[in-house]
Design an enzyme around this catalytic site. Structure first.
Site, mmCIF file in Angstrom:
data_model
loop_
_atom_site.group_PDB
_atom_site.id
_atom_site.type_symbol
_atom_site.label_atom_id
_atom_site.label_comp_id
_atom_site.label_asym_id
_atom_site.label_seq_id
_atom_site.Cartn_x
_atom_site.Cartn_y
_atom_site.Cartn_z
ATOM 1 N N HIS A 82 16.970 -37.566 10.810
ATOM 2 C CA HIS A 82 15.862 -37.127 11.668
ATOM 3 C C HIS A 82 15.421 -35.745 11.207
ATOM 4 O O HIS A 82 16.223 -34.971 10.695
ATOM 5 C CB HIS A 82 16.325 -37.068 13.128
ATOM 6 N N ARG A 168 5.617 -32.663 26.647
ATOM 7 C CA ARG A 168 5.783 -31.407 25.893
ATOM 8 C C ARG A 168 4.660 -31.238 24.879
ATOM 9 O O ARG A 168 4.159 -30.137 24.648
ATOM 10 C CB ARG A 168 7.132 -31.408 25.155
ATOM 11 N N LYS A 187 18.178 -39.389 21.589
ATOM 12 C CA LYS A 187 17.694 -40.594 20.890
ATOM 13 C C LYS A 187 18.701 -41.078 19.848
ATOM 14 O O LYS A 187 18.967 -42.250 19.712
ATOM 15 C CB LYS A 187 16.409 -40.277 20.103
HETATM 16 N N1 URA Z 1 11.728 -34.472 16.927
HETATM 17 C C1 URA Z 1 12.067 -35.000 18.134
HETATM 18 O O1 URA Z 1 12.454 -36.149 18.224
HETATM 19 N N2 URA Z 1 11.967 -34.230 19.210
HETATM 20 C C2 URA Z 1 11.549 -32.954 19.170
HETATM 21 O O2 URA Z 1 11.490 -32.319 20.194
HETATM 22 C C3 URA Z 1 11.178 -32.403 17.909
HETATM 23 C C4 URA Z 1 11.289 -33.184 16.793
#
Ligand code: URA
Length: 432
Positions: A82, A168, A187
């Site tokens: 990620h 956000r 996640k």
């Molecule tokens: N990637 C994400 O999944 N969440 C964030 O807040 C920033 C980058």
């Protein structure tokens, strides 16, 4: 729990009791707490931060807002990658299939565009037919059979993050270290992975503008990984210029396809291979970094990585035949060149404003309901360190809405600094 009282506690710098935070988030997911109350709490967290105890509670509450996958029955190493968010960052689209081709299982839950940064999901959705909203049972089946699935947060997995992330994006509360950490880790832990590599972006186009803040985020991500038993590597990479040749929607998928077919730009491949090497070594494939990098090059050279990408596309109802004619798909109606206003060396790129220009072109959202333009994007012909002449084309900017193209061009004015001095740019900053 009275929502306004909890908001006031955080506003006043007091800590959030776990049970109250849990109730607040649960009520937000079920609609009892409103968007404006959640936005106020997020802003209070933005200003006052969170303790580790609050953060661990946040991750656990967000994680438990939905289901948690279990892949413990698989022999393959189950892992994911990620990024904290960048401009032109299409690494996931290359690395996911590449790692699956190496025998890892990749259950990847990605995000949409956030602030000025691009979103993997929005890019993937430009593949004709490609479905990112799949049921949990289907997601599991795809990971087990294809080796990879790339999906979005569903109502089953991390619904709290799905709602909070979208809020956000439009309330100026993205650049908060605990909120970014909570969003990513909830996640990722929900995916049921054993290993994770995180690309923490640093620079003028990242949420973390300097190395110090990036390290605070990277360390926090690793602390959460440890607490939840996920082996977590962190690589810090520069976002002082867009990654690769393009930033936008289809143009980035096209570039990722070119990379999978063996024609990727050097900076994009360097970041991809560095991150991939971390996971391959975690999985015990390759005795050292060089071997792990060579393995990835070989998977591209042999066509196995691209074949896995096509399998993933087909399995998620996308059209491999359309992908095969990638270079001619989603042609923009309008295209304009941005030229150098003097001769010299490119020493800086204002990546934040370049990212905002891609949003303006139609690659990102200004409000949650905005529709995106798959043809929108920017192609970078020149980057930091390149010498240019007055009038030479630096970027092509394109989309299918002339008015938006004009306002993007206004944002792009002065985003490139050309000087007589040499440039200084480092891509991989350090590794943890
Ligand atoms: N990637 C994400 O999944 N969440 C964030 O807040 C920033 C980058």
């Amino acid at each position: 729990m009275i929502p306004a009282e909890l908001i006031k506690r955080k506003r006043d710098g007091l800590s959030l009791p776990r049970e109250d935070l849990k109730q607040f988030i649960q009520d937000y997911v079920n609609g009892t707490v409103t968007d404006y109350q959640m936005a106020a709490l997020l802003m209070a967290i933005y200003f006052n931060g969170m303790t580790d105890d609050e953060l661990f509670s946040l991750v656990e509450i967000m994680l438990n807002s939905g289901e948690r996958m279990d892949f413990s029955h698989l022999d393959s190493y189950v892992a994911d990658k990620h990024s904290t968010g960048g401009v032109g960052d299409k690494v996931s689209i290359i690395l996911g299939p590449l790692l699956a081709a190496a025998g890892l299982a990749i259950p990847m839950i990605s995000g949409r565009s956030l602030g000025h940064t691009g979103g993997t999901l929005d890019k993937l959705e430009t593949i004709p037919g490609f479905q990112v909203d799949v049921s949990l049972a289907e997601f599991k089946r795809l990971v087990e059979t294809v080796g990879i699935a790339m999906i979005g947060q569903t109502s089953e997995i991390c619904p709290a993050d799905k709602k909070m992330y979208a809020l956000r994006d439009v309330t100026g509360t993205v650049e908060s270290i605990p909120l970014i950490c909570g969003s990513i880790m909830s996640k990722k832990i929900a995916e049921g992975i054993r290993g994770l590599v995180l690309d923490v972006k640093v620079g003028n186009g990242a949420f973390m503008k300097n190395y110090h803040d990036a390290q605070r985020l990277g360390n926090m991500l690793q602390r959460v990984g440890r607490a939840f038993d996920v082996t977590t590597d962190v690589v810090y990479t520069s976002m002082n210029q867009p990654l690769g040749r393009t930033a936008g929607l289809w143009c980035e998928v096209n570039e990722a396809i070119e990379a999978l077919k063996g024609d990727g730009p050097e900076d994009l491949l360097t970041v991809t291979f560095e991150l991939g090497a971390r996971l391959l070594m975690q999985a015990g494939k390759g005795n050292n970094r060089d071997e792990a990098i060579d393995l990835q090059k070989e998977l591209i050279r042999s066509g196995k990585a691209y074949e896995t990408f096509l399998n993933m596309v087909a399995a998620q109802h996308g059209r491999p035949d359309e992908v095969e004619r990638h270079a001619s798909l989603h042609q923009p109606r309008h295209k304009t060149a941005v030229q150098a206003n003097r001769s010299g060396t490119i020493t800086k790129m204002d990546t934040y404003h370049i990212g905002l220009a891609t949003v303006e072109l139609g690659s990102g959202r200004k409000k949650t309901t905005d529709r995106l333009d798959p043809t929108a994007g920017i192609e970078f012909l020149r980057k930091i360190g390149d010498e240019v002449q007055t009038g030479e084309t630096l970027f092509y900017c394109f989309n299918s809405d002339q008015r938006k193209l004009q306002s993007a061009l206004r944002i792009l004015e002065e985003t490139v600094t050309i000087e007589d001095s040499p440039a200084n740019h480092r891509l991989i900053l350090s590794k943890a």
